[in-house]
Design a protein around this motif. Structure first.
Motif, short mmCIF file in Angstrom:
data_model
loop_
_atom_site.label_atom_id
_atom_site.label_comp_id
_atom_site.label_asym_id
_atom_site.label_seq_id
_atom_site.Cartn_x
_atom_site.Cartn_y
_atom_site.Cartn_z
N GLN A 1 -3.00 -8.82 -29.14
CA GLN A 1 -1.81 -8.52 -28.36
C GLN A 1 -0.55 -8.86 -29.16
N ASN A 2 -0.59 -9.97 -29.90
CA ASN A 2 0.55 -10.35 -30.73
C ASN A 2 0.80 -9.35 -31.86
N LYS B 1 -4.92 0.89 -27.05
CA LYS B 1 -5.78 0.02 -26.25
C LYS B 1 -6.99 -0.41 -27.06
N TYR C 1 -1.06 -4.60 -29.80
CA TYR C 1 -2.04 -3.77 -29.11
C TYR C 1 -2.17 -4.16 -27.64
N GLN C 2 -2.67 -3.24 -26.84
CA GLN C 2 -3.01 -3.53 -25.46
C GLN C 2 -4.48 -3.98 -25.45
N ALA C 3 -4.69 -5.25 -25.64
CA ALA C 3 -6.05 -5.76 -25.83
C ALA C 3 -6.57 -6.43 -24.56
N ARG D 1 -8.27 -11.97 -28.54
CA ARG D 1 -7.56 -10.99 -27.69
C ARG D 1 -6.06 -11.22 -27.76
N ASP D 2 -5.65 -12.48 -27.63
CA ASP D 2 -4.22 -12.80 -27.70
C ASP D 2 -3.64 -12.45 -29.06
#
Length: 253
Positions: free
Chosen positions: A111-112, A88, A115-117, A107-108
């Motif tokens: 996530q790519n 996270k 990670y759980q961002a 953030r995206d």
């Protein structure tokens, strides 16, 4: 650098590889007011020789003005090797529209990378002191910096000098907590050795930039121009890089 997963150099390097700086320029307002930046020294200072190691260019030392697309494959490989995928991450941003837009993109991107961002907006007046204080355990943040005077030292040494890291304080300019004796020795000489020519001094700052960016305590994204709109009646418009518009010098016709 002191909060997981960014205690791992591979994760910090992955962020640098994954940033699409051209996209961030657009999100900030476009190429008319911003340009990509992948080193620590803005182009306005005229310091030659800065390179962009985190690039898909044929050479990792391609000139800083030769921008290319992010290298997501290199970034993902580093994340996998670090064993941190799935952790996270909270990205702290100021609540202004431009910072929020860029923050959503970062953030995206995280996530790519696996990670759980999540995004955490904070009032623009409070965000900087909040991310400066190590007691708040900020993993990663999006922020900007304006120099007190136009010198490479006010970017490289101010932001990454050992003496500027103050844990448990909301006034720590060195937000990542970076301290490297070799880089510091170079920065100290660049600041204090009066026998150096301007070209030699610039080379010291370039060398310090290279050593710092190899450890990736930060991911430079863009450099920005200030835009000032004035009336056609304004006379004696006087503007400086640091103090901006000097109102005491202008008048209306």
């Amino acid at each position: 650098m002191h909060e997981a997963p960014f205690t791992d150099i591979r994760v910090r390097q992955a962020v640098n590889y994954a940033l699409n700086r051209k996209a961030l320029v657009i999100l900030y307002g476009g190429p008319g007011i911003a340009r990509p930046l992948c080193g620590l020294i803005p182009s306005a200072l005229g310091v030659e020789g800065q390179t962009c190691p985190y690039t898909r260019a044929a050479s990792p030392t391609a000139p800083a003005q030769q921008w290319s697309a992010p290298d997501m494959q290199a970034a993902r490989n580093l994340v996998r090797a670090s064993g941190t995928m799935g952790q996270k991450i909270t990205l702290v941003v100021a609540s202004s529209s431009a910072d929020m837009a860029m923050g959503v993109w970062v953030r995206d991107m995280l996530q790519n990378l696996g990670y759980q961002a999540v995004l955490r907006p904070i009032s623009s007046s409070l965000q900087l002191p909040y991310i400066q204080n190590t007691d708040n355990h900020v993993q990663i943040a999006l922020t900007s910096w304006s120099a007190d005077y136009p010198s490479a030292s006010n970017f490289v040494d101010a932001l990454f000098g050992c003496e500027n890291f103050h844990p448990h304080s909301d006034s720590s300019i060195n937000i990542p907590g970076f301290c490297d004796p070799q880089a510091q020795a170079i920065m100290d000489r660049a600041r204090t050795d009066t026998s150096l020519s301007a070209m030699q001094r610039d080379q010291f700052w370039v060398d310090a930039n290279r050593l710092i960016m190899a450890q990736a305590p930060a991911a430079p994204m863009i450099e920005k121009d200030n835009v000032v709109l004035t009336s056609a009646r304004v006379r004696n418009f006087f503007y400086t890089e640091v103090n901006q518009l000097l109102f005491s010098q202008v008048w209306l016709h």
